[in-house]
Design a protein around this motif. Structure first.
Motif, PDB file in Angstrom:
ATOM      1  N   THR A  21       0.807  -1.226   0.000  1.00  0.00           N
ATOM      2  CA  THR A  21       0.000   0.000   0.000  1.00  0.00           C
ATOM      3  C   THR A  21       0.838   1.272   0.000  1.00  0.00           C
ATOM      4  O   THR A  21       0.383   2.314  -0.477  1.00  0.00           O
ATOM      5  CB  THR A  21      -0.932   0.017   1.218  1.00  0.00           C
ATOM      6  OG1 THR A  21      -0.146  -0.116   2.425  1.00  0.00           O
ATOM      7  CG2 THR A  21      -1.933  -1.139   1.150  1.00  0.00           C
ATOM      8  N   ALA A  25      -9.430  -0.624 -12.711  1.00  0.00           N
ATOM      9  CA  ALA A  25      -9.901  -0.455 -11.346  1.00  0.00           C
ATOM     10  C   ALA A  25     -10.652  -1.684 -10.872  1.00  0.00           C
ATOM     11  O   ALA A  25     -10.525  -2.123  -9.722  1.00  0.00           O
ATOM     12  CB  ALA A  25     -10.780   0.794 -11.251  1.00  0.00           C
ATOM     13  N   TRP A  43      -8.136   1.196   0.170  1.00  0.00           N
ATOM     14  CA  TRP A  43      -7.799   1.107  -1.252  1.00  0.00           C
ATOM     15  C   TRP A  43      -8.910   0.385  -2.016  1.00  0.00           C
ATOM     16  O   TRP A  43      -9.351   0.831  -3.083  1.00  0.00           O
ATOM     17  CB  TRP A  43      -6.468   0.352  -1.417  1.00  0.00           C
ATOM     18  CG  TRP A  43      -5.268   1.252  -1.387  1.00  0.00           C
ATOM     19  CD1 TRP A  43      -4.515   1.596  -0.332  1.00  0.00           C
ATOM     20  CD2 TRP A  43      -4.694   1.912  -2.525  1.00  0.00           C
ATOM     21  NE1 TRP A  43      -3.501   2.426  -0.696  1.00  0.00           N
ATOM     22  CE2 TRP A  43      -3.580   2.650  -2.060  1.00  0.00           C
ATOM     23  CE3 TRP A  43      -5.016   1.968  -3.893  1.00  0.00           C
ATOM     24  CZ2 TRP A  43      -2.774   3.412  -2.900  1.00  0.00           C
ATOM     25  CZ3 TRP A  43      -4.201   2.724  -4.719  1.00  0.00           C
ATOM     26  CH2 TRP A  43      -3.106   3.447  -4.242  1.00  0.00           C
ATOM     27  N   TYR A  81     -12.088   2.653  -2.294  1.00  0.00           N
ATOM     28  CA  TYR A  81     -11.998   3.798  -3.185  1.00  0.00           C
ATOM     29  C   TYR A  81     -11.819   3.363  -4.642  1.00  0.00           C
ATOM     30  O   TYR A  81     -12.325   4.026  -5.564  1.00  0.00           O
ATOM     31  CB  TYR A  81     -10.830   4.694  -2.772  1.00  0.00           C
ATOM     32  CG  TYR A  81     -11.019   5.329  -1.420  1.00  0.00           C
ATOM     33  CD1 TYR A  81     -12.288   5.596  -0.917  1.00  0.00           C
ATOM     34  CD2 TYR A  81      -9.916   5.650  -0.619  1.00  0.00           C
ATOM     35  CE1 TYR A  81     -12.453   6.163   0.327  1.00  0.00           C
ATOM     36  CE2 TYR A  81     -10.070   6.230   0.624  1.00  0.00           C
ATOM     37  CZ  TYR A  81     -11.344   6.483   1.104  1.00  0.00           C
ATOM     38  OH  TYR A  81     -11.517   7.043   2.321  1.00  0.00           O
ATOM     39  N   VAL A  82     -11.130   2.239  -4.876  1.00  0.00           N
ATOM     40  CA  VAL A  82     -10.917   1.772  -6.242  1.00  0.00           C
ATOM     41  C   VAL A  82     -12.238   1.316  -6.862  1.00  0.00           C
ATOM     42  O   VAL A  82     -12.469   1.455  -8.070  1.00  0.00           O
ATOM     43  CB  VAL A  82      -9.860   0.654  -6.260  1.00  0.00           C
ATOM     44  CG1 VAL A  82      -9.875  -0.076  -7.600  1.00  0.00           C
ATOM     45  CG2 VAL A  82      -8.480   1.227  -5.985  1.00  0.00           C
ATOM     46  N   VAL A  94      -5.623   7.485  -5.051  1.00  0.00           N
ATOM     47  CA  VAL A  94      -6.593   6.848  -5.964  1.00  0.00           C
ATOM     48  C   VAL A  94      -7.174   7.879  -6.923  1.00  0.00           C
ATOM     49  O   VAL A  94      -7.350   7.606  -8.129  1.00  0.00           O
ATOM     50  CB  VAL A  94      -7.698   6.142  -5.162  1.00  0.00           C
ATOM     51  CG1 VAL A  94      -8.798   5.631  -6.095  1.00  0.00           C
ATOM     52  CG2 VAL A  94      -7.118   5.003  -4.331  1.00  0.00           C
ATOM     53  N   ARG A 133      -6.883   7.572 -10.969  1.00  0.00           N
ATOM     54  CA  ARG A 133      -8.161   7.413 -11.669  1.00  0.00           C
ATOM     55  C   ARG A 133      -8.515   8.663 -12.483  1.00  0.00           C
ATOM     56  O   ARG A 133      -9.488   8.653 -13.225  1.00  0.00           O
ATOM     57  CB  ARG A 133      -9.277   7.145 -10.650  1.00  0.00           C
ATOM     58  CG  ARG A 133      -9.214   5.772 -10.017  1.00  0.00           C
ATOM     59  CD  ARG A 133      -9.479   4.649 -11.020  1.00  0.00           C
ATOM     60  NE  ARG A 133     -10.730   4.807 -11.714  1.00  0.00           N
ATOM     61  CZ  ARG A 133     -11.919   4.375 -11.268  1.00  0.00           C
ATOM     62  NH1 ARG A 133     -11.984   3.738 -10.106  1.00  0.00           N
ATOM     63  NH2 ARG A 133     -13.001   4.559 -11.974  1.00  0.00           N
TER      64      ARG A 133
END
Length: 873
Positions: free
Chosen positions: A796, A811, A838, A841-842, A866, A870
Motif C-alpha cells: 500500500t 480499477a 484502497w 476507493y478503487v 486513488v 483514476r
C-alpha cells in the motif's frame, strides 16, 4: 556445685557493661575452672536467676512508682514555694532600702563631708599611681633599644624576649596617638633582630634534635608573639629530606612535558616516599610533645606542611599521571589512591598514639613550673608585623600562604592528603567510561568478524559478550575503591553507555542483504513452498539471522544476570549509607574522617545518588513482601531496570535482526510485486471493445479472477505457516516479540507464559527477569501477523502509489486483486484498514469518486492517490 546468691549476682550486674558477659559468668560457679557439666544444674541456676531478676524488677518498679508519686505530690508545692520566695525577696529588698535611708540620715553632716573628701582623695591617689605607671612604661621605651641590643650581644635571649614582651603589653598606652606607629616599628625591628640572632642556632638545634634547646627557643618565640614563625622553622627543617626526595625522584609517568624519564613509575615511588614519611612521623611522635604544648595539632600541622611543600604538588603529579595514561588513568589513580589510604591508616595510628600520650605530663609540662604565668599555652595571637621569616622557597611561612591549624581546629591532615584526588573522584564517571571504552576497543580489535558467515558472527557476539560483561563486573570494585560508593550514579551511567555502545556496534554491523540478486531458479529446499522460491543464499541468511537472534537472547539473559549483581552491589552501598546516617561513629563510610568530609561536601553527594540508593536499598527492618510492595515490585521481578539504555539497545539489535529476517522471508513476494505497478492490465481490458460495440448498453460486470501476480503472492502467504513449522522449536523467534514490525499488542498481552516487556513506549517499564520461551503457536502467530502486515504496508505504501493510470477496467481488476488478497490475508489473522480503504476507493465509479473527492478533506492520503491514478483530479 555452689552458685552465687541472688543478692551477689544482682549486685555484680552493675560492674558489667555487657549483659551477655554477666550472664555467662554468673552461670559459672565462682572458683570453678570448668563450665557447668549438668544440664539440670544449669536449668536450676537459670530458673533461680530468672526468679531473682523478676523480684528485682518488681522491687525496682515499686521504688520507681513511689518516686514518681513523691515527685507528683511535690510539684504543686514547688510552685507555691517559688512564689513565697519571690514575695520574701521583694519584702527584703524594701526593708534593705529603708534601713539604708535611715543609716544615711543618722550620719551627721560633718561626718558625711569628711567621708566624701576621703573618697575624692582615694580616687586621686589611684589615678596618680596609674599615671606614674604609664610614665614609667613610657620612660622605659627610651632605653628599650639599648637594653635589648645589649642583651642580644650577651646572648641573653630569654631576658630580651621578656623585655620585648613587656614592651608589647605597654603598646596599649600609645593607642590612638602619634607615638604608636614609631614605637610599633621599633618593637618589630627589635623582634626581627632577636629572631635573626636565634634563627641559625634554632635550625641547628632542630637538626640535632636538641629538645631542651628547641623547647627554650619555643618559649622565647612565643614570648614575642612569633610562635608560628618557630613552627615554620621547625617544619621546614624537619621536612627537607622528604621534599628533596619528592623533587629529585626520577618518575617515568609523571615527568614534565618535554622531559623524558626512565625511572620508576609513580605507583612504585609512592610507597617508598610514604615509608619515609611514616618513619619521620614516628620520630616526631616522641620529639613534638617535648617541645610543643599541643602535640596532636602540631603533628597534624606538620603533616599538612609536608604535603603543601611538595614541588611539584601532589595534584600536579596526578594530573601528569592522567595525561600519561590517558584512557587507562583510572586504574593508576586507584592504585595510588589505595596506597594513600594505607598510608593514612598508618598516620592515624601514630596520631592515636600521640593523642593518648598527650594525657601524661610531657617534658614541657614538667618544666613549666618555672615559666611565667603568662606563658602562651592555649591561645595565641598572630603578631601584626613583618617577620624576617617571610621568605620564598620551601620554608613557607604563614605570610607565604601556608595554613597552620590553630588549636581550635580539628586534625585536618587527612583533608590535605586526600584533596588532590577530589577532582578525579568527581570526574569518576567519565574516567570509568573512558576505561570501559578502551576495554571495548581492545576486545573488538582482537576479533575478526567475517562478513559472510552469520553463524560465526553469532558465536563471536556471544564470546565478546563474555569479555564485555567481565570488564563491566570489574567496575563494581573500582567505584567502591575510588569513591566509596559516592560514584554510584556515575557508575550506572558509564556501564549503561558502555554496554549500549557494544550492542550498537553489532546492530550497525547487521549487513545481511535479503538476496540482492535473487535467482529465478528455485532451491531444493523450497520445493514444498509454492510462491516462496528461496535460493541457497536466502536459506543461509535465514539461518544466520536466527543464530544472531539466539545470541541476542543469550546476551540479554547475561545482561539481566549482570544487572542483578549490579543491584546487589548498589544495595550493599545503600545499606552502608543507611547505617551511616543512623550512627556515623559506629558505621563510617570511610575510615578517614577527612576523606569522608571531602566526599560528603562534593557534588558526588547529590540528590540523584540518594534517590538511586533509596531505590535499591532493602531495609532489613522490613520483610521482603512489604519492601516489594512499597517499591511497586510484583512476582519474580526485582524492580525497575538499572541499565535502561543498554536494554533498549538490545531490543534495537533484536529489531534489526527481525527486520533483516523479514526482508529475506518476504523477498520472493516483494520480487513478485515489483512489476505489479507497471502491469498492462490497468489499461488494457475487454471493457474498451465492449464499449465500442454496445455504446449505450450497460453490460453487467461479473467478478474478475485475481491477477497472476496476486495469485502467486497469496500462495506464498499461505505457505508461510509451513515455513515456520521448520523453525517451530527455535527459541530465537520468541525473543523480543514486542519489537517485531507491526507487532500486535493484544496478541502479546494475551500470550500464555509471556515474559517479554510491554510494547515500547516512553513510559515503558521492563522487569528484570529471565526470559522464558513462549509456546510455538503464539510465536508463529505473532511472526505471521507481522509478516503479513509488513507485506501489506509495502504494497500500500510503495507498490500501489506507483501505478500511473487506472481506467475503469483496471480499477475493477485491482479491486478484485485487493479483495482476494484481503480474504487470503485473514487466514493468517492479518487485517489492514489501509488495504480496505484502497479497495473501497478503487471500486467507486468516476461520478461517485469525484463527489467523494470534493466532499472529503485533503488529509485522506489513500483517497488522494486513488483520485490521481483514476483521473478524478
Amino acid at each position: 556445685m555452689s552458685f552465687p546468691t541472688s543478692t551477689e549476682a544482682l549486685d555484680s550486674l552493675e560492674e558489667y557493661e555487657d549483659v551477655t558477659t554477666w550472664i555467662n559468668e554468673t552461670l559459672i560457679a565462682p572458683g570453678s575452672e570448668k563450665d557447668i557439666e549438668s544440664l539440670v544444674d544449669l536449668d536450676q541456676q537459670i530458673t533461680q536467676l530468672i526468679a531473682s531478676l523478676d523480684i528485682a524488677c518488681e522491687d525496682t518498679s515499686s521504688q520507681l512508682e513511689r518516686t514518681i508519686a513523691d515527685v507528683s505530690r511535690g510539684i504543686p508545692r514547688l510552685t507555691y514555694d517559688l512564689h513565697f520566695i519571690k514575695d520574701s525577696a521583694l519584702s527584703l529588698q524594701t526593708s534593705l532600702a529603708t534601713v539604708h535611708a535611715r543609716s544615711r540620715a543618722a550620719i551627721p553632716d560633718s561626718t558625711a563631708s569628711a567621708l566624701e573628701q576621703l573618697k575624692r582623695l582615694d580616687t586621686t591617689k589611684s589615678h596618680m599611681e596609674a599615671a606614674r605607671e604609664v610614665l614609667r612604661e613610657a620612660e622605659s621605651w627610651s632605653t628599650l633599644e639599648l637594653e635589648v641590643t645589649s642583651m642580644l650581644a650577651e646572648r641573653n635571649y630569654a631576658k630580651a624576649a621578656s623585655r620585648l614582651s613587656e614592651a608589647n603589653k605597654s603598646m596599649v598606652v600609645f593607642q590612638n596617638t602619634s607615638e604608636y606607629d614609631p614605637r610599633r616599628t621599633l618593637l618589630v625591628n627589635l623582634q626581627n633582630q632577636l629572631e635573626a640572632s636565634l634563627s641559625s642556632a634554632l635550625v641547628a638545634a632542630i637538626n640535632e634534635q636538641n629538645l631542651e634547646t628547641c623547647r627554650s627557643y619555643f618559649y622565647i618565640f612565643s614570648n614575642i608573639q612569633r610562635e608560628l614563625e618557630f613552627r615554620n622553622y621547625y617544619y621546614g627543617s624537619r621536612r627537607v629530606s622528604l621534599t628533596s626526595m619528592w623533587l629529585e625522584a626520577d618518575i617515568s609517568d609523571t615527568a614534565p612535558e618535554g622531559k623524558t624519564a626512565s625511572g620508576q613509575t609513580f605507583s612504585e615511588f609512592l610507597p617508598k616516599f610514604y615509608v619515609n614519611v611514616l618513619a619521620l612521623l614516628d620520630q616526631e611522635r616522641s620529639s613534638i610533645p617535648a617541645i610543643f604544648p599541643d602535640p596532636a595539632h602540631t603533628l597534624s600541622a606538620f603533616i599538612s606542611s609536608i604535603l603543601s611543600a611538595l614541588q611539584p604538588t601532589f595534584s600536579q603529579r596526578l594530573t601528569s599521571l592522567s595525561s600519561y595514561y590517558g584512557d587507562l588513568t583510572l586504574k593508576e589513580l586507584i592504585a595510588v589512591f589505595k596506597l594513600t589510604e594505607e598510608f593514612a591508616v598508618g598516620v592515624a595510628k601514630i596520631m592515636d598514639k600521640i593523642q593518648y600520650s598527650a594525657a601524661t605530663p610531657s617534658l614541657l609540662d614538667k618544666s613549666n613550673s618555672n615559666d611565667p604565668p603568662n606563658h602562651p599555652t592555649h591561645s595565641r595571637k598572630r603578631s601584626m608585623r613583618m617577620s624576617i621569616s617571610f621568605r620564598s622557597g620551601t620554608n613557607r611561612s604563614i605570610s607565604g600562604g601556608q595554613k597552620i591549624p590553630s588549636l581550635a581546629d580539628g586534625l585536618d591532615w587527612d583533608q590535605e592528603l586526600f584533596h588532590p584526588f577530589l577532582q578525579f573522584q568527581v570526574d569518576y564517571g567519565s574516567l570509568e567510561r573512558r576505561f570501559l571504552d578502551h576495554a571495548l576497543r581492545e576486545i573488538v580489535s582482537n576479533e575478526t568478524r567475517p562478513k559472510v558467515s552469520g553463524s560465526d558472527q553469532a558465536r563471536i557476539f556471544r564470546e565478546r559478550a563474555v569479555d564485555i560483561f567481565a570488564a563491566a563486573e570489574e567496575s563494581l570494585t573500582r567505584y567502591t575503591e575510588f569513591t566509596h560508593g559516592y560514584g554510584s550514579t556515575s557508575l550506572l551511567q558509564a556501564l549503561d553507555g558502555f554496554l549500549k555502545s557494544f550492542v550498537d556496534m553489532w546492530t550497525a554491523d547487521i549487513s545481511f542483504a535479503s538476496s540482492g540478486s535473487h535467482s529465478t531458479l528455485q532451491d531444493a529446499g523450497s520445493e514444498d513452498l509454492s510462491g516462496l522460491d528461496y535460493t541457497s543464499r536466502d536459506w543461509s541468511n535465514i539461518q544466520s539471522i536466527l543464530h544472531l537472534l539466539s545470541s541476542a537472547r543469550s546476551v540479554y539473559e547475561r545482561m539481566t544476570s549482570f544487572e542483578v549483581k549490579l543491584r546487589s552491589s548498589l544495595a550493599q552501598t545503600a545499606s552502608k549509607f543507611r547505617l551511616h546516617r543512623g550512627d556515623p561513629t559506629a558505621f563510617p563510610i570511610i575510615n578517614s574522617r577527612g576523606s569522608e568530609q571531602i566526599l560528603e561536601q562534593s557534588s558526588l553527594n547529590s540528590a540523584d545518588l540518594h534517590a538511586l540508593l533509596d531505590k535499591v536499598d532493602v531495609d532489613p527492618s522490613q520483610n521482603r513482601e512489604n519492601f516489594l510492595r512499597t517499591q511497586g515490585i510484583t512476582g519474580s521481578t526485582f524492580g525497575e531496570p538499572l541499565l535502561v539504555d543498554a536494554r533498549s539497545a538490545m531490543f534495537d539489535f533484536a529489531k534489526a535482526c527481525q527486520i533483516s529476517l523479514q526482508g529475506t522471508i518476504l523477498s520472493p513476494l516483494r520480487q513478485q510485486l515489483a512489476s505489479y505497478a507497471s502491469s498492462s492490465i490497468w489499461l488494457t481490458t475487454g471493457e474498451d471493445s465492449r464499449n465500442t460495440t454496445f455504446s449505450d448498453l450497460q453490460v453487467p460486470t461479473f467478478s474478475l479472477s485475481p491477477s497472476e501476480i496476486i495469485q502467486r503472492v497469496t500462495e506464498g502467504l499461505l505457505n508461510l505457516p509451513r515455513l515456520f513449522e521448520v523453525y517451530a522449536d527455535d527459541d530465537a523467534l520468541s525473543f523480543s516479540l514486542q519489537t517485531l514490525p507491526f507487532a500486535d499488542p493484544e496478541l502479546l498481552r494475551n500470550a500464555p507464559d509471556a515474559s517479554v516487556p510491554d510494547v515500547p513506549s516512553h513510559t515503558r517499564r521492563h522487569s528484570i527477569t529471565r526470559t522464558t520461551t513462549l509456546d510455538p503457536e503464539t510465536v508463529s502467530t505473532a511472526w505471521l501477523s507481522s509478516l503479513g502486515q509488513s507485506l501489506l504496508a509495502h504494497l500500500t505504501a510503495e507498490i500501489l502509489p506507483r501505478i500511473n493510470r487506472l481506467n475503469a477496467g483496471g480499477a475493477a481488476q485491482l479491486a478484485s486483486d485487493l479483495g482476494y488478497l484481503s480474504n487470503v490475508i485473514r487466514v493468517i489473522n492479518v487485517e489492514s484498514d489501509e488495504l480496505e480503504q484502497w479497495k473501497e476507493y478503487v471500486e467507486l465509479n468516476d461520478e461517485a469518486g469525484k463527489t467523494k473527492v470534493n466532499t472529503q478533506n485533503n488529509e485522506d492520503h489513500v483517497l488522494n492517490v486513488v483520485a490521481r491514478i483514476r483521473g478524478w483530479k
